[in-house]
Design a protein around this motif. Structure first.
Motif, PDB file in Angstrom:
ATOM      1  N   LEU A 196       0.821  -1.205   0.000  1.00  0.00           N
ATOM      2  CA  LEU A 196       0.000   0.000   0.000  1.00  0.00           C
ATOM      3  C   LEU A 196       0.859   1.260   0.000  1.00  0.00           C
ATOM      4  O   LEU A 196       0.526   2.244  -0.660  1.00  0.00           O
ATOM      5  CB  LEU A 196      -0.932  -0.003   1.210  1.00  0.00           C
ATOM      6  N   ARG A 197       1.961   1.212   0.725  1.00  0.00           N
ATOM      7  CA  ARG A 197       2.874   2.358   0.735  1.00  0.00           C
ATOM      8  C   ARG A 197       3.438   2.599  -0.667  1.00  0.00           C
ATOM      9  O   ARG A 197       3.489   3.732  -1.145  1.00  0.00           O
ATOM     10  CB  ARG A 197       4.004   2.134   1.729  1.00  0.00           C
ATOM     11  N   ASP A 198       3.846   1.515  -1.323  1.00  0.00           N
ATOM     12  CA  ASP A 198       4.396   1.637  -2.668  1.00  0.00           C
ATOM     13  C   ASP A 198       3.346   2.142  -3.667  1.00  0.00           C
ATOM     14  O   ASP A 198       3.693   2.776  -4.671  1.00  0.00           O
ATOM     15  CB  ASP A 198       4.948   0.290  -3.142  1.00  0.00           C
ATOM     16  N   ALA A 199       2.076   1.838  -3.378  1.00  0.00           N
ATOM     17  CA  ALA A 199       0.999   2.296  -4.261  1.00  0.00           C
ATOM     18  C   ALA A 199       0.697   3.777  -4.074  1.00  0.00           C
ATOM     19  O   ALA A 199      -0.017   4.371  -4.892  1.00  0.00           O
ATOM     20  CB  ALA A 199      -0.261   1.478  -4.015  1.00  0.00           C
ATOM     21  N   GLY A 200       1.240   4.366  -2.986  1.00  0.00           N
ATOM     22  CA  GLY A 200       1.071   5.795  -2.776  1.00  0.00           C
ATOM     23  C   GLY A 200       0.270   6.189  -1.561  1.00  0.00           C
ATOM     24  O   GLY A 200      -0.102   7.369  -1.423  1.00  0.00           O
ATOM     25  N   ALA A 201      -0.014   5.237  -0.651  1.00  0.00           N
ATOM     26  CA  ALA A 201      -0.779   5.574   0.550  1.00  0.00           C
ATOM     27  C   ALA A 201      -0.066   6.659   1.348  1.00  0.00           C
ATOM     28  O   ALA A 201       1.126   6.545   1.643  1.00  0.00           O
ATOM     29  CB  ALA A 201      -0.985   4.330   1.409  1.00  0.00           C
ATOM     30  N   VAL A 202      -0.800   7.703   1.707  1.00  0.00           N
ATOM     31  CA  VAL A 202      -0.227   8.790   2.501  1.00  0.00           C
ATOM     32  C   VAL A 202      -0.028   8.335   3.942  1.00  0.00           C
ATOM     33  O   VAL A 202       0.971   8.648   4.579  1.00  0.00           O
ATOM     34  CB  VAL A 202      -1.137  10.028   2.446  1.00  0.00           C
ATOM     35  N   HIS A 203      -0.998   7.585   4.461  1.00  0.00           N
ATOM     36  CA  HIS A 203      -0.937   7.052   5.820  1.00  0.00           C
ATOM     37  C   HIS A 203      -1.210   5.557   5.784  1.00  0.00           C
ATOM     38  O   HIS A 203      -1.853   5.048   4.860  1.00  0.00           O
ATOM     39  CB  HIS A 203      -1.995   7.716   6.721  1.00  0.00           C
ATOM     40  N   LEU A 204      -0.747   4.858   6.819  1.00  0.00           N
ATOM     41  CA  LEU A 204      -1.040   3.441   7.002  1.00  0.00           C
ATOM     42  C   LEU A 204      -1.640   3.252   8.382  1.00  0.00           C
ATOM     43  O   LEU A 204      -1.260   3.937   9.340  1.00  0.00           O
ATOM     44  CB  LEU A 204       0.223   2.588   6.861  1.00  0.00           C
ATOM     45  N   ALA A 205      -2.587   2.332   8.499  1.00  0.00           N
ATOM     46  CA  ALA A 205      -3.229   2.053   9.782  1.00  0.00           C
ATOM     47  C   ALA A 205      -3.478   0.561   9.908  1.00  0.00           C
ATOM     48  O   ALA A 205      -3.823  -0.110   8.928  1.00  0.00           O
ATOM     49  CB  ALA A 205      -4.549   2.809   9.896  1.00  0.00           C
ATOM     50  N   ASN A 206      -3.293   0.049  11.118  1.00  0.00           N
ATOM     51  CA  ASN A 206      -3.538  -1.368  11.386  1.00  0.00           C
ATOM     52  C   ASN A 206      -4.851  -1.616  12.108  1.00  0.00           C
ATOM     53  O   ASN A 206      -5.193  -2.759  12.411  1.00  0.00           O
ATOM     54  CB  ASN A 206      -2.388  -1.957  12.220  1.00  0.00           C
ATOM     55  N   SER A 207      -5.590  -0.556  12.409  1.00  0.00           N
ATOM     56  CA  SER A 207      -6.861  -0.684  13.112  1.00  0.00           C
ATOM     57  C   SER A 207      -7.707   0.543  12.830  1.00  0.00           C
ATOM     58  O   SER A 207      -7.195   1.593  12.395  1.00  0.00           O
ATOM     59  CB  SER A 207      -6.635  -0.808  14.614  1.00  0.00           C
ATOM     60  N   TRP A 208      -9.011   0.440  13.137  1.00  0.00           N
ATOM     61  CA  TRP A 208      -9.877   1.598  12.990  1.00  0.00           C
ATOM     62  C   TRP A 208      -9.567   2.660  14.031  1.00  0.00           C
ATOM     63  O   TRP A 208      -9.842   3.848  13.818  1.00  0.00           O
ATOM     64  CB  TRP A 208     -11.328   1.169  13.031  1.00  0.00           C
ATOM     65  N   ALA A 209      -9.014   2.265  15.169  1.00  0.00           N
ATOM     66  CA  ALA A 209      -8.597   3.255  16.158  1.00  0.00           C
ATOM     67  C   ALA A 209      -7.514   4.162  15.575  1.00  0.00           C
ATOM     68  O   ALA A 209      -7.517   5.389  15.794  1.00  0.00           O
ATOM     69  CB  ALA A 209      -8.095   2.564  17.424  1.00  0.00           C
ATOM     70  N   GLU A 210      -6.595   3.592  14.814  1.00  0.00           N
ATOM     71  CA  GLU A 210      -5.557   4.396  14.170  1.00  0.00           C
ATOM     72  C   GLU A 210      -6.153   5.272  13.067  1.00  0.00           C
ATOM     73  O   GLU A 210      -5.742   6.421  12.882  1.00  0.00           O
ATOM     74  CB  GLU A 210      -4.466   3.487  13.599  1.00  0.00           C
ATOM     75  N   VAL A 211      -7.136   4.729  12.337  1.00  0.00           N
ATOM     76  CA  VAL A 211      -7.811   5.533  11.322  1.00  0.00           C
ATOM     77  C   VAL A 211      -8.490   6.739  11.974  1.00  0.00           C
ATOM     78  O   VAL A 211      -8.436   7.862  11.457  1.00  0.00           O
ATOM     79  CB  VAL A 211      -8.850   4.687  10.553  1.00  0.00           C
TER      80      VAL A 211
END
Length: 221
Positions: A196-211
């Motif tokens: 996802l990072r390579d695809a251009g994601a500005v942020h990454l999250a492992n849970s909805w709490a992080e979102v």
């Protein structure tokens, strides 16, 4: 005000593992033994025509004429008994009810409506469910996200998109939107965050709490 745009499968609905389990079982029945992990690696996130071509290469013949329809029905039946939300999705959606929001998905409208009904989220997105069937080009093209922004009355630059696939991240980025790559569903495997990072994601999250933390920062700014 900005807007929230949600992908659906693997973001709100924990559906990818179920759908790919059914697909693996179906391909196995056609004579090519396939596991869930193999189905995810070979087929997940690809255009349906490419999936069919890959299956036909694997089994060495054309799929049956009713393959797509029978697979869809088998998948929907499995959803009726097994589908759950990605943990925390419903709570997040209700917590951010003051922000205009919609679903922008590659899935068909009938599948989306069934899954929303199963999850008890129909009222949260009434009239704001957009399928790739509504646009000329699906993800990774930006068409569906631009349609979603237009229908919400939001500028693309003010939209925050939550996606779990590389194609979706690329589509939202091409639309000029800020993206969060979510790695929280049961189909996610090691290394997906890097994809996802390579695809251009500005942020990454492992849970909805992080979102939620990222979303509050985005809409405050």
């Amino acid at each position: 005000m900005g807007a929230l745009i949600f992908d659906f499968d693997g973001v709100i609905a924990d559906s990818e593992a179920i759908a790919n389990t059914v697909l693996a079982e179906t391909v196995t029945d056609l004579g090519h033994a396939t596991t869930l992990d193999q189905a995810l690696a070979r087929y997940c996130g690809k255009r349906w025509g490419d999936v069919i071509a890959e299956i036909e290469r694997a089994i060495g013949k054309s799929v049956p004429d009713d393959f797509s329809g029978a697979l869809k029905q088998a998948t929907l039946e499995r959803f009726r008994t097994d589908l759950q939300e990605v943990s925390g999705a419903g709570a997040f959606i209700r917590r951010f009810a003051h922000i205009p929001r919609c679903i922008a998905s590659s899935s068909s409208i009938d599948r989306l409506q069934l899954c929303l009904s199963i999850l008890g989220l129909e009222a949260e997105f009434e009239g704001r469910v957009f399928s790739a069937d509504m646009v000329a080009r699906g993800k990774p093209h930006p068409d569906i996200f631009l349609l979603a922004a237009e229908r919400l009355g939001a500028k693309p630059g003010a939209c925050l998109v939550i996606e779990d696939s590389a194609g979706g991240i690329k589509a939202a980025t091409a639309a000029g939107m800020t993206t969060i790559g979510l790695c929280a569903a049961s189909h996610i495997r090691d290394g997906h965050d890097a994809v996802l990072r390579d695809a251009g994601a500005v942020h990454l999250a492992n849970s909805w709490a992080e979102v939620e933390r990222l979303a509050r920062q985005f809409f405050t700014a």
